[in-house]
Structures are given as structure tokens and as C-alpha cells.
Design an enzyme around this catalytic site. Structure first.
Site, mmCIF file in Angstrom:
data_model
loop_
_atom_site.group_PDB
_atom_site.id
_atom_site.type_symbol
_atom_site.label_atom_id
_atom_site.label_comp_id
_atom_site.label_asym_id
_atom_site.label_seq_id
_atom_site.Cartn_x
_atom_site.Cartn_y
_atom_site.Cartn_z
ATOM 1 N N CYS A 72 48.226 32.623 40.707
ATOM 2 C CA CYS A 72 48.338 33.789 39.812
ATOM 3 C C CYS A 72 49.762 34.307 39.692
ATOM 4 O O CYS A 72 50.101 34.989 38.727
ATOM 5 C CB CYS A 72 47.430 34.910 40.300
ATOM 6 S SG CYS A 72 45.713 34.420 40.304
ATOM 7 N N HIS B 66 49.415 41.588 36.915
ATOM 8 C CA HIS B 66 48.405 40.527 36.948
ATOM 9 C C HIS B 66 47.036 41.199 36.915
ATOM 10 O O HIS B 66 46.824 42.229 37.556
ATOM 11 C CB HIS B 66 48.571 39.702 38.225
ATOM 12 C CG HIS B 66 47.466 38.720 38.433
ATOM 13 N ND1 HIS B 66 47.034 37.878 37.427
ATOM 14 C CD2 HIS B 66 46.696 38.444 39.516
ATOM 15 C CE1 HIS B 66 46.045 37.133 37.897
ATOM 16 N NE2 HIS B 66 45.821 37.450 39.150
ATOM 17 N N ASN C 205 40.397 37.523 34.979
ATOM 18 C CA ASN C 205 41.591 37.014 35.659
ATOM 19 C C ASN C 205 41.910 35.620 35.115
ATOM 20 O O ASN C 205 41.206 34.654 35.415
ATOM 21 C CB ASN C 205 41.316 36.976 37.168
ATOM 22 C CG ASN C 205 42.481 36.427 37.969
ATOM 23 O OD1 ASN C 205 43.459 35.925 37.402
ATOM 24 N ND2 ASN C 205 42.382 36.517 39.280
HETATM 25 N N1 ACO Z 1 27.263 40.974 41.905
HETATM 26 C C1 ACO Z 1 26.605 41.738 42.799
HETATM 27 N N2 ACO Z 1 26.930 41.792 44.105
HETATM 28 C C2 ACO Z 1 27.983 41.040 44.501
HETATM 29 C C3 ACO Z 1 28.707 40.230 43.628
HETATM 30 C C4 ACO Z 1 28.317 40.210 42.278
HETATM 31 N N3 ACO Z 1 28.953 39.476 41.354
HETATM 32 N N4 ACO Z 1 29.694 39.613 44.312
HETATM 33 C C5 ACO Z 1 29.592 40.019 45.583
HETATM 34 N N5 ACO Z 1 28.545 40.876 45.703
HETATM 35 C C6 ACO Z 1 28.061 41.559 46.914
HETATM 36 C C7 ACO Z 1 28.419 40.825 48.185
HETATM 37 O O1 ACO Z 1 27.501 39.810 48.456
HETATM 38 C C8 ACO Z 1 28.368 41.956 49.183
HETATM 39 O O2 ACO Z 1 26.999 42.176 49.512
HETATM 40 P P1 ACO Z 1 26.580 42.593 51.026
HETATM 41 O O3 ACO Z 1 27.283 43.903 51.270
HETATM 42 O O4 ACO Z 1 25.111 42.683 50.948
HETATM 43 O O5 ACO Z 1 27.104 41.497 51.904
HETATM 44 C C9 ACO Z 1 28.853 43.166 48.390
HETATM 45 O O6 ACO Z 1 28.709 42.815 47.013
HETATM 46 C C10 ACO Z 1 30.286 43.541 48.662
HETATM 47 O O7 ACO Z 1 31.088 42.331 48.620
HETATM 48 P P2 ACO Z 1 32.657 42.393 48.728
HETATM 49 O O8 ACO Z 1 33.202 40.993 48.641
HETATM 50 O O9 ACO Z 1 33.029 43.214 49.917
HETATM 51 O O10 ACO Z 1 32.997 43.182 47.374
HETATM 52 P P3 ACO Z 1 34.365 43.780 46.894
HETATM 53 O O11 ACO Z 1 34.213 45.210 46.610
HETATM 54 O O12 ACO Z 1 35.511 43.367 47.789
HETATM 55 O O13 ACO Z 1 34.584 43.062 45.478
HETATM 56 C C11 ACO Z 1 35.904 41.227 44.593
HETATM 57 C C12 ACO Z 1 34.681 41.642 45.421
HETATM 58 C C13 ACO Z 1 35.702 41.757 43.209
HETATM 59 C C14 ACO Z 1 36.005 39.716 44.603
HETATM 60 C C15 ACO Z 1 37.177 41.867 45.210
HETATM 61 O O14 ACO Z 1 37.181 41.653 46.591
HETATM 62 C C16 ACO Z 1 38.467 41.322 44.641
HETATM 63 O O15 ACO Z 1 38.807 41.560 43.497
HETATM 64 N N6 ACO Z 1 39.260 40.629 45.464
HETATM 65 C C17 ACO Z 1 40.640 40.221 45.081
HETATM 66 C C18 ACO Z 1 40.676 39.085 44.104
HETATM 67 C C19 ACO Z 1 42.114 38.691 43.852
HETATM 68 O O16 ACO Z 1 42.984 39.527 43.671
HETATM 69 N N7 ACO Z 1 42.408 37.416 43.907
HETATM 70 C C20 ACO Z 1 43.809 37.009 43.829
HETATM 71 C C21 ACO Z 1 44.137 36.385 42.546
HETATM 72 S S1 ACO Z 1 43.112 35.011 42.133
HETATM 73 C C22 ACO Z 1 44.066 33.570 42.196
HETATM 74 O O17 ACO Z 1 45.133 33.523 42.763
HETATM 75 C C23 ACO Z 1 43.471 32.307 41.601
#
Ligand code: ACO
Length: 320
Positions: free
Chosen positions: A115, A247, A277
Site C-alpha cells: 500500500c 491511503h 482499499n
Molecule cells: N463482518 C462481521 N464481523 C466481522 C467481519 C465482517 N466482515 N470481519 C471480522 N469480524 C468480526 C471478527 O470475527 C471479530 O469477531 P469476534 O469478536 O467474535 O472474534 C470481530 O468482528 C472484531 O474483529 P477485529 O478484527 O478485531 O475487528 P476490527 O475492528 O479490528 O476491524 C479491520 C477489522 C477492518 C480489518 C481492521 O482491523 C483494519 O482495518 N485493519 C487495518 C487494515 C490495514 O490498514 N491494512 C494495511 C493496508 S493493506 C495492504 O498493505 C495490502
């Protein structure tokens, strides 16, 4: 002092879109969860024969038209992608050929920094221009991330989209890229990447795997730190920045960075809701949209930032 000024920008989004409602039919998720946790409602998907190289070519053509320079004046092509159509030849050489540049004196190569790829590619092109090696450079980011998404993994398949963005940089005495700040830390490499194996006896499809919550915390932390670094090293007050062009990984990450700058969200170029993204393409896509709709004006001071797999992250301070 010589600067690399942005002469033109261009972008491309494939026509097919996938909404949160579409994803509700694929995995156990909801529009409400996706909007609240990410800010994404829809994303563009490259399909069929339309792939990374094709999107890169269209974005590059649009940037060249916008720059209104003789395309044969381009002395360097750098393409940032981690989802090329093939491992080699590079996407950049194919873009060079498709544009019909009548020169063999235009080096062309790809950069892989996930990214953060656009910021890395911009820094390379900026150095070529500032040291006088070339007068004009084409920097393109193009990604087909959805081709490596696991459509059964609700934690990642909701996040990504495809597209391309491009800029034409040219030497200028007055204004342009003021500074680039790049970082990487391979100690975090296992948190985000692709599984699978293209070689050897046990070939498996390439699929994204991410420990999203851990990546989230590091992203907020590192982007907060790099914003402070840009201000400190360039002797700037927060109020000097006219536009944040971030980003587009997660609206909550973007909001945290804007808060660090005491910046209201209407000074942030946002595309995440309709694009998701798009990895390296997200910053030049947002830049092109902000310029073309008239929000970003000549003379404005822009802060571009990105964070992604590697982990690799960076920021560019640009007088547009
Ligand atoms: N729908 C419903 N529930 C979901 C989903 C979904 N799509 N995805 C995850 N959950 C659930 C999980 O299973 C978890 O359930 P549990 O509590 O029962 O275990 C709960 O939601 C919370 O999961 P988290 O992973 O803690 O959720 P979070 O609030 O962190 O959001 C996300 C997840 C959106 C992926 C976030 O962590 C994020 O944006 N991370 C950074 C991504 C990023 O910046 N990547 C870098 C660039 S990408 C690249 O370089 C290619």
C-alpha cells in the site's frame, strides 16, 4: 534548488462494482458492520481481461493528457504494484510500450511496497528529477488486489478494491515535492501478506491473510508518528497543511491521522466509501479526484501518506 512538480494526474476504476449487500450474500457480514468498522460501502473489481497493466495504461494516458507534454519527453517510468499480471516482464515496460514512447532511453521498472508503493515510487522518480537525470517521469500505481482476495474470509474480502492512478512529474524551479519520508520494518512482515506458493511441487493459490486488529494498531501508531516527523523535519505548523491525501485502508485510521493534524475531515480527500482499499493505487486515485473536482488548487500544500504490508510506510509533502 530543483523540484519535481506534478504536471498532470490521471486515474482509472474498472466498471464492475461490489457492494456490501453483495458481500452479505457471500460471507457472514452486514452493511452496518462494514460501514461502522471500515467506512467502505462499495468497491470496483477488475475482471476478465481487464487487469493491472490495462488499468495502468489508461491511468497513465490520462495523466499524460492532463500534463499536456510531449510523451516522448518522459525519461523514466516507475510502476508501483504488488498485483502485477505476471512476475516478469515488469508492468512498467509494458506501459512504456503501450504508450508508444519512441525511445529506448526511458528506463522502466516496478516497485513493490504494497500500500505504500506510490510514495516509494514517487520518491525514486523525485530523486531522478532532482539530480538532473531526467526532466519528466511517469509514476503509476495499479492494483488488482481483489484477484488475490479469499472471498470466504470475511475479515479481508470486504476491504479491497481495484484501480489505478498516475502522475507526471517534471522538473521545476519553484515548487513541487518538498520532502519524502520512508520507513519499513520487516519484523511485522507476518501480520499481512499472501499465503500460497506459485513454485515447486505444491502449488497453491495466492490469497491475502491479515491479522487486521494488530495491523490497525500499528498503522495508527506509525502514521501518527510520520505526520509528526514531516512537520518537525520540515519546520511546519499543523495549520500549514491544506489537504491530507491518505491511503484509504480504514476510515478510522484516516480519522486518527487527521486528528493528529488537528484537521477537519473536510480537508481530507476521501475515496474509501466507494473504492475500498486499492493498495498502492489509493493515494494517486484520491489525488486525481481531489485535483479534478477542484478542491486541490495550485499552490496548496499536500500531505500524502500510506501504510501497508512489509510493514512499509511513508509520507510525501508536496506543494501542488
Ligand atoms: N463482518 C462481521 N464481523 C466481522 C467481519 C465482517 N466482515 N470481519 C471480522 N469480524 C468480526 C471478527 O470475527 C471479530 O469477531 P469476534 O469478536 O467474535 O472474534 C470481530 O468482528 C472484531 O474483529 P477485529 O478484527 O478485531 O475487528 P476490527 O475492528 O479490528 O476491524 C479491520 C477489522 C477492518 C480489518 C481492521 O482491523 C483494519 O482495518 N485493519 C487495518 C487494515 C490495514 O490498514 N491494512 C494495511 C493496508 S493493506 C495492504 O498493505 C495490502
Amino acid at each position: 534548488m530543483k523540484y519535481s512538480r506534478i504536471f498532470g494526474t490521471g486515474s482509472y476504476l474498472p466498471p464492475k462494482t461490489t457492494t456490501n449487500a453483495d458481500l452479505e450474500k457471500l460471507v457472514d457480514t452486514s452493511d452496518q458492520w462494514i460501514m461502522e468498522r471500515t467506512g467502505i460501502r462499495s468497491r470496483h473489481i477488475s475482471e476478465g481481461l481487464l487487469a493491472t497493466t490495462d488499468m495502468a495504461i489508461i491511468a497513465a494516458e490520462r495523466a499524460l493528457t492532463d500534463a499536456a507534454i510531449d510523451k516522448n519527453a518522459i525519461g523514466l517510468i516507475v510502476v508501483a504494484t504488488t498485483t502485477p499480471d505476471v512476475i516478469f516482464p515488469s508492468t512498467a515496460t509494458r506501459v512504456q510500450h503501450a504508450l508508444g514512447l519512441d525511445t529506448t532511453e526511458c528506463p522502466a521498472f516496478d516497485v513493490a511496497a504494497a500500500c505504500a508503493g506510490f510514495i516509494y515510487a514517487l520518491d525514486i522518480a523525485d530523486q531522478y528529477i532532482r539530480n538532473g537525470s531526467v526532466k519528466y517521469a511517469l509514476v503509476v500505481s495499479s492494483e488488482s488486489v481483489t484477484r488475490v482476495v479469499d472471498w470466504q474470509d470475511r475479515a479481508t474480502c470486504i476491504l479491497f478494491g481495484d484501480g489505478a492512478g498516475a502522475v507526471v512529474l517534471g522538473a521545476d524551479e519553484k515548487a513541487g515535492i518538498c520532502a519524502n519520508h520512508l520507513h519499513a520494518n520487516g519484523a511485522y512482515a507476518d501480520m499481512l501478506g499472501v499465503t500460497g506458493n506459485m513454485y515447486g511441487s505444491k502449488q497453491e493459490p495466492i490469497r491475502i491473510k491479515m491479522r487486521g486488529n494488530e495491523v490497525f494498531k500499528i498503522a495508527v501508531n506509525k502514521l501518527g508518528a510520520i505526520v509528526e516527523e514531516v512537520l518537525l523535519k520540515n519546520n511546519l505548523d499543523k495549520s500549514a497543511i491544506d489537504w491530507l491525501v491518505p491511503h484509504q485502508a480504514n476510515l478510522r485510521i484516516i480519522s486518527a491521522t487527521a486528528r493528529k493534524l488537528n484537521m477537519s475531515m473536510d480537508k481530507v480527500i476521501l475515496t474509501i466509501e466507494d473504492q475500498g482499499n486499492t493498495s498502492a493505487a489509493s493515494v494517486p486515485l484520491a489525488l486525481d479526484i481531489g485535483i479534478r473536482d477542484g478542491r486541490i488548487k495550485r499552490g496548496d500544500l499536500l500531505l500524502l501518506e500510506a501504510f501497508g504490508a512489509g510493514m512499509a510506510w511513508g509520507a510525501s509533502l508536496i506543494r501542488y
